[in-house]
Design a protein around this motif. Structure first.
Motif, PDB file in Angstrom:
ATOM      1  N   THR A   1      -2.510   2.101  -0.715  1.00  0.00           N
ATOM      2  CA  THR A   1      -1.278   2.589  -0.229  1.00  0.00           C
ATOM      3  C   THR A   1      -0.530   1.414   0.432  1.00  0.00           C
ATOM      4  O   THR A   1      -1.078   0.435   0.948  1.00  0.00           O
ATOM      5  CB  THR A   1      -1.655   3.768   1.068  1.00  0.00           C
TER       6      THR A   1
ATOM      7  N   LYS B   1       2.017   0.736   3.489  1.00  0.00           N
ATOM      8  CA  LYS B   1       2.408   1.446   5.011  1.00  0.00           C
ATOM      9  C   LYS B   1       3.651   0.753   5.577  1.00  0.00           C
ATOM     10  O   LYS B   1       3.915  -0.360   5.456  1.00  0.00           O
ATOM     11  CB  LYS B   1       1.141   0.989   6.027  1.00  0.00           C
ATOM     12  N   ASN B   2       4.856   1.540   5.775  1.00  0.00           N
ATOM     13  CA  ASN B   2       6.036   0.875   5.755  1.00  0.00           C
ATOM     14  C   ASN B   2       6.203   1.428   7.715  1.00  0.00           C
ATOM     15  O   ASN B   2       6.606   2.408   7.878  1.00  0.00           O
ATOM     16  CB  ASN B   2       7.104   1.644   5.237  1.00  0.00           C
TER      17      ASN B   2
ATOM     18  N   GLY C   1       6.537  -3.620   5.574  1.00  0.00           N
ATOM     19  CA  GLY C   1       5.622  -3.105   4.741  1.00  0.00           C
ATOM     20  C   GLY C   1       4.262  -4.026   4.926  1.00  0.00           C
ATOM     21  O   GLY C   1       4.346  -5.256   4.600  1.00  0.00           O
TER      22      GLY C   1
ATOM     23  N   GLY D   1       9.376   5.077   1.974  1.00  0.00           N
ATOM     24  CA  GLY D   1       8.986   4.159   1.198  1.00  0.00           C
ATOM     25  C   GLY D   1      10.156   3.165   0.810  1.00  0.00           C
ATOM     26  O   GLY D   1      11.383   3.355   0.876  1.00  0.00           O
TER      27      GLY D   1
ATOM     28  N   TRP E   1       1.860   0.096  -5.765  1.00  0.00           N
ATOM     29  CA  TRP E   1       1.303   0.985  -4.279  1.00  0.00           C
ATOM     30  C   TRP E   1       1.651   2.267  -4.447  1.00  0.00           C
ATOM     31  O   TRP E   1       2.486   2.805  -5.286  1.00  0.00           O
ATOM     32  CB  TRP E   1       2.290   0.351  -3.110  1.00  0.00           C
TER      33      TRP E   1
ATOM     34  N   THR F   1       3.318   5.050  -1.956  1.00  0.00           N
ATOM     35  CA  THR F   1       3.876   5.058  -0.681  1.00  0.00           C
ATOM     36  C   THR F   1       4.791   6.249  -0.488  1.00  0.00           C
ATOM     37  O   THR F   1       4.727   6.929  -1.429  1.00  0.00           O
ATOM     38  CB  THR F   1       4.649   3.536  -0.736  1.00  0.00           C
TER      39      THR F   1
ATOM     40  N   HIS G   1       5.109  11.799  -1.639  1.00  0.00           N
ATOM     41  CA  HIS G   1       5.080  10.317  -1.867  1.00  0.00           C
ATOM     42  C   HIS G   1       4.982   9.914  -3.286  1.00  0.00           C
ATOM     43  O   HIS G   1       5.463  10.825  -3.911  1.00  0.00           O
ATOM     44  CB  HIS G   1       3.279   9.786  -1.413  1.00  0.00           C
TER      45      HIS G   1
END
Lengths: 564, 564
Positions: free
Chosen positions: B280, B282-283, B296, B337, B358, B360, B368
Motif C-alpha cells: 500500500t 501511505k499519503n 507518499g 491518493g 500501489w 492507495t 481505495h
C-alpha cells in the motif's frame, strides 16, 4: 612549525590611538597592541597574542604549583547554592555574586572563589590522616559582578584565577603548606618578571603570618600599601602596627580643667586653646557587638574603621547614634575623656603611650582637661593600632619614615584555619583513631590580572615590553618591505623556529617599514630582528626592545646569538 | 620530578561499587576510578587523574588545530544578550540557555556556542580580503541547561569544548577551510585512540559536504547512525538518502477502484484486503509554510518528520489538523491518493519510484484503488527521502543491508555559509575594492565528552584502559607491599621519570597487593610494572593493561623496554 607565526596570517589590528574609555596604561596598550578586546563591562576576549601571554603565565603558575606537590583539578564554575548558603557567603557576597536559575528554578551561582566546594571535595575523597596533607589547585574562570569593572583586564567581572587550597591535620602542617605556597609564589612572580612586595595583610592581633598579599607596585594599582624606603618592610595599610613606646621620666603638672564653651570638635578645641590638634586626645565612641567602647587616638589622626573592625574581628563594629547616649550620663557627647570613664572599655592607639600627656574632654559639658597623663590619670584597656597610616609615619621595623605606594594585588595567601572545615564538618580519622578537624589554607593568584600588572610595570612610552618567559614570542622578525627582505626574514624565522625559538615574523605586504617598526615596539617582543637595507650583504639588525640597543651583524651570527 | 606521581600523596578514592545513579559504563568507571566527582546534575569536578586526561586531550586538539593554522583565542563564557538577540538564538535556544542578570539588571547568557561573538570579533579585527582566511579556535567551558543531563560527563550542563570558526571570502575558500578541519579532526581522533566514523549530517538536498558528524560508536551513545558493514558508508539516520530506481518494462493492469469501508488506516486496509502493508501507499498530509502538501511513502514505513523538516529547510513543517480539511473537498481524510490530487504538491519517498504499482486511497470515502502506477496514474512533484531508516535497508552506496548503531557525537564540522555574516553585516574590502560578504564554517569537538567516549570504547570488565596519548600516566608502578618492594618501585619510578616517562607509583602503605592490582586495572594506565615477589632478585613483572600479557624481566631490561 607552530613556532613561527606570520603576521600576514595573524588576526591583529593595532591601533594608534588609545581607546576612549581606557584610563590605565595596561588597558590602553593591551587594546592598542591587539592583545584583548572588550565584549562588555569587565568582560574581555583574549585575542591570539593575548592568549599566548595568558597561556605563558598559566604554564609558569602550573609548573611552580606542581613543584610544591600541588594536584591540579578542575571544579565547576557553575555551582549549586547550598554549600555557599551553608557558609553564609550566598548572602554575604551580596551583589558581587552572579546568581543563575536553571530550567527547574534551582539556584546556582558563578563561583567567585571555591573554598566551600574544595572542602566538600576533600570531605568526599579523604578519610584518614594518611590522606593528608593535600594541596589542590585549579586555573579557572572566575566571576565577580564588580560594581565598577575597570582598568581593562585588571578588574574584570570574568577573569582567570589560580586558586589553591591546602588541607592539614595540624596548625604546624598548615604553617608548612603556607610556607610552601609563599615560596612558590615568589618563584612564580620572579619568573614572570614582576616587581613585587610581600605585605602583611592583617596585623599582629590575628597572628602576623596568617595572611600576606603579593603586591606589584604600579600607578594603576587599586591598593595602597606602606613601603619602607630604608628596610624591607611592606604592609597593607590596614596591617601596619605602630609599636608601643612608653614615655618615661617626664614630670607632668597636675590635671587641670579648662572652661571650653562650644568646642565639641578637635578643630574648635585646638583653635580655642591655640594648640596643635596633635596635643589633643580624640575619643571616638563605637559599639562593639552592641557594647559602647571608646577609642582614643591623637587629635590629628583619623580612625580607620576598617582596620578597627579587622583588629577586633570577628566582632561587629558600628558607630554610635544619638539614641545610644540616652540614659548614659557618664557619656557627655563631644566632651568625653578617658579619665573617669569607668563603665566603658577604653581602646587606644599605641601613640597614646603610657607617660604621654593630653588635652581631652573632662566628661562635663563645655569643659576639657589638660595635663591628662596616660597611666596616671587614665588606663588603657587594650592597645590597638587603628589610625589611618600617613606618609612619613615611622616604619614599624626600622623607624624610617614610610612611603605610601599604589600597587596591584597579584596574589594572596591565607591561613584560613578551621572556618570551612567547621561548616562542613571536615574531619579525618587521626593517628589515635579519633576524628581530627582539618585546617585549611587558601591561596590565590590573579592570572589575567598578572598580565595587566606585567604590562603596567614593563611598558614604556613606545608600548609593551614583556619579560622573555611571558612574551608572546622570543623574537620579532621584521621584513622591511622589499621582496628580498621578506625572503630573508622568512628564512631567518624558519631557522629560528626550527631551533625552538618562538618567532613572530612581520611579512605583511603593503605595510610600510615605519608602521612595522612602530607595531613591533607596541607589541613588545623582547628581541627585534630587522631584515632591512643591508639584506643584500646578509646583514640584519638586532635590537633589544627594552634598552633600545641596536647592532648590525651577519645573519648567521644573529641566529647564533639568539639561539645561544 | 613532576613526572612521578606517588599514589600515597594523590587525592584518590577508588570505589568497588558503581554509583547508584550511573547508567553508562564511562559514568560508572570514571567515578569509581576517581577521575570525576559529581557536584550537581550535569555539573562535574575533574579530580587529579581526570584533569590529566582532560589536559592530554586538550593538548592533542591544540596541536592539531595549530597545525592547520588555527589561532587560539579565549572568548568570554558570560556574554551580553544583544548579539544572540540579533541572531534570534536568545529565543530559539529556549530553556537550553542559562540566562543571568547582572547587578544593574542587564541580560547575559552563559555561552552554549559562540558563532555570534566570533563574527563580531572578526568584524572588528579584519577589514580587508588580505586579512582572510582566518581560523580561530578556543578550548573553553560551555553551558547548556539540558533537560536531562546524564551519563556522567557525556552530557553535562557545564562542559569543555573546542569550538573553531573559519572566515573566508569565497565558497571555495570555505570548502578549503572545511577540508582542513576535516583532516585535523581525523588526526585528533586517531591520536586520541578513538574508533570513529565520519557521517553526513544532512542529506544531499543541501549539498552533501555541508555538514558532517564525527561519531564514536558506543553502546552509551545517544545518536543512532546508519553503518554499512560492507563499505565505508556511514550517515546520520536523518541524512540517509535512498537512490531513486525506476522500475521499467512491467505491464501493470489498469487502475481499479475497491470498496473498502472503514479502512482509514494502513493497518485496517491491509487486513481488509489481505495484502502486506508494503503493497500500500501511505499519503501523509502536512503543511509546509502553511500550504498543504502530501507525502507518499510505502505503507510499511514511517515518515521521519525531522528528516522531512531538514530536507525542506528552511520551511516550517507542521502536521495538518481537522480545520485544514474545511472547504477542501479534494482531500478525503483517510482515503487520499496521489492520482487526481491536482491542487496539492506531491512529495514522495524514492521507494515510490516510477513504474511501481500501489494500493492507495481513491479520494472518495470508504474507497481505495489498486494498480495505481507511479508515472502512469500519478506524478511525483519532488522526490525526498523521508522515511525512518530501518536495519537492513540497502546501503545508498553499495546496496548491502545496513546496520543501525549507537554512537557518541564527538565532533561536528559545518559549512555555515553567510547566515551570521548577514546578521552582523560582516564584509571585508575585496580585491576589486568592493565589500565582500564573508562566509563561515563552524567546527566543534566535545573535549570532556571525548574523555567519556574514550572510556566507553576502551574499557573492559576490569576497568578503564586508556590509549597512551591520553592516559594519565605511561606506567603504573605497583609496589606489592614490603619495604624492599616499595624501595624498588620508587627507584624504578624515579629512573623512568628522569627519562621523561610519566609514572604513577603505588607506594601506599597498609594497602594489600590485591587492592593495588585491582586499582591499577580500574585506573587503566597502559603499562603496569609490579615490584613483587622476585624483588630480591631485581626482577619485576611487566603487564600490558589491555591484553593482560605479563612478562617477568630484570629491572634494567624493563626500564629499557619502557623507555624504548
Amino acid at each position: 612549525m607552530a613556532q613561527v607565526q606570520r603576521m600576514s596570517r595573524l588576526m591583529i589590528k593595532t591601533l594608534r590611538d588609545d581607546p576612549a574609555d581606557a584610563e590605565t596604561l595596561s588597558h590602553k596598550l593591551l587594546v592598542r597592541a591587539g592583545y584583548v578586546r572588550r565584549n562588555a563591562a569587565g568582560i574581555w576576549t583574549w585575542l591570539p597574542l593575548g592568549k599566548k601571554v595568558l597561556e605563558n603565565v598559566t604554564r609558569v603558575v602550573r609548573e611552580e604549583m606542581d613543584a610544591i606537590g600541588g594536584q591540579e583539578v578542575l571544579l565547576p564554575a557553575l555551582l549549586p547554592k547550598e554549600p555557599y548558603e551553608a557558609s553564609g557567603r550566598w548572602d554575604e557576597y551580596g551583589d558581587l555574586l552572579f546568581r543563575v536559575k536553571d530550567r527547574k528554578g534551582g539556584d546556582y551561582l558563578l563561583g567567585p572563589t571555591h573554598e566551600e566546594v574544595f572542602t566538600q571535595t576533600v570531605k568526599d575523597q579523604c578519610t584518614s590522616y594518611k590522606d593528608l596533607p593535600v594541596i589542590l589547585y585549579q586555573i579557572q574562570t572566575k566571576y565577580r559582578d564588580e560594581a565598577r569593572p575597570r582598568s581593562g583586564v585588571l578588574r574584570g567581572r570574568e577573569f582567570q584565577m589560580k586558586d589553591a587550597y591546602s588541607f592539614d591535620t595540624s596548625d604546624e602542617g598548615l604553617a608548612e603548606s603556607y610556607a610552601l605556597h609563599r615560596e612558590a609564589y615568589q618563584n612564580i612572580f620572579r619568573r614572570l618578571g614582576l616587581d613585587f612586595r610581600i605585605c602583611s595583610a592583617v596585623s599582629g592581633a590575628m597572628g602576623g603570618s596568617a595572611s600576606e598579599e603579593f603586591l606589584a607596585p604600579a600607578a594603576a594599582g587599586e591598593d595602597t600599601f606602606v613601603d619602607c624606603p630604608e628596610c624591607d618592610y611592606a604592609a597593607n595599610t590596614e596591617a601596619v602596627t605602630f609599636a608601643l613606646q612608653p614615655v618615661e621620666g617626664q614630670d607632668h603638672p597636675a590635671l587641670e580643667e579648662l572652661d571650653t564653651p562650644d568646642t565639641p570638635t578637635i578643630e574648635t578645641l585646638a583653635e580655642h586653646l591655640g594648640v596643635p590638634a596633635s596635643a589633643t586626645l580624640k575619643n571616638l565612641l563605637v559599639k562593639v557587638d552592641g557594647e559602647i567602647v571608646a577609642v582614643g587616638v591623637p587629635g590629628d589622626r583619623e580612625v580607620d574603621l576598617g582596620k578597627l573592625g579587622e583588629q577586633l574581628s570577628p566582632a561587629v563594629v558600628e558607630l554610635v547614634t544619638a539614641e545610644d547616649f540616652e540614659g548614659r550620663d557618664d557619656l557627655v557627647r563631644g566632651y568625653v575623656g578617658p579619665q573617669g570613664l569607668e563603665k566603658v572599655r577604653y581602646i587606644a592607639d599605641p601613640r597614646v603611650a603610657p607617660g604621654t600627656s593630653w588635652i581631652t574632654g573632662a566628661n562635663k559639658p563645655d569643659t576639657h582637661a589638660k595635663n591628662v597623663v596616660c597611666g596616671r590619670d587614665f588606663e588603657v584597656d587594650d592597645y590597638v593600632d587603628v589610625v589611618v597610616v600617613e606618609e612619613g609615619d615611622p616604619c614599624p621595623k626600622c623607624g624610617a619614615g614610610v612611603k605610601l605606594d599604589r600597587a596591584i594585588e597579584i596574589g594572596h595567601i591565607f591561613q584560613l584555619g578551621r572556618k570551612y572545615a567547621d561548616t562542613f564538618q571536615l574531619d579525618v580519622l587521626g593517628k589515635e583513631g579519633k576524628p581530627v578537624r582539618v585546617t585549611m589554607g587558601s591561596y590565590g593568584i590573579g592570572v589575567s590580572r598578572a598580565v595587566a600588572a606585567l604590562a603596567e610595570q614593563s611598558a614604556d612610552d613606545k608600548g609593551l615590553c614583556w619579560a622573555p618567559e611571558v612574551a608572546p614570542a622570543d623574537v620579532h622578525v621584521v621584513a622591511a618591505g622589499k621582496a628580498a627582505q621578506t625572503e630573508l626574514a622568512l628564512e631567518v624565522a624558519e631557522k629560528l623556529g626550527a631551533a625552538g625559538v618562538r618567532v613572530l615574523v612581520d611579512d605583511r605586504a603593503g605595510v610600510s617599514p615605519g608602521v612595522k617598526f612602530t607595531d613591533a615596539e607596541l607589541i613588545g617582543v623582547p628581541t627585534v630582528l630587522v631584515a632591512g637595507r643591508r639584506t643584500a650583504e646578509g646583514v640584519v639588525e638586532l635590537k633589544d626592545r627594552r634598552t633600545g640597543e641596536r647592532e648590525e651583524l651577519p645573519v648567521a651570527e644573529a641566529i647564533a646569538r639568539i639561539t645561544a
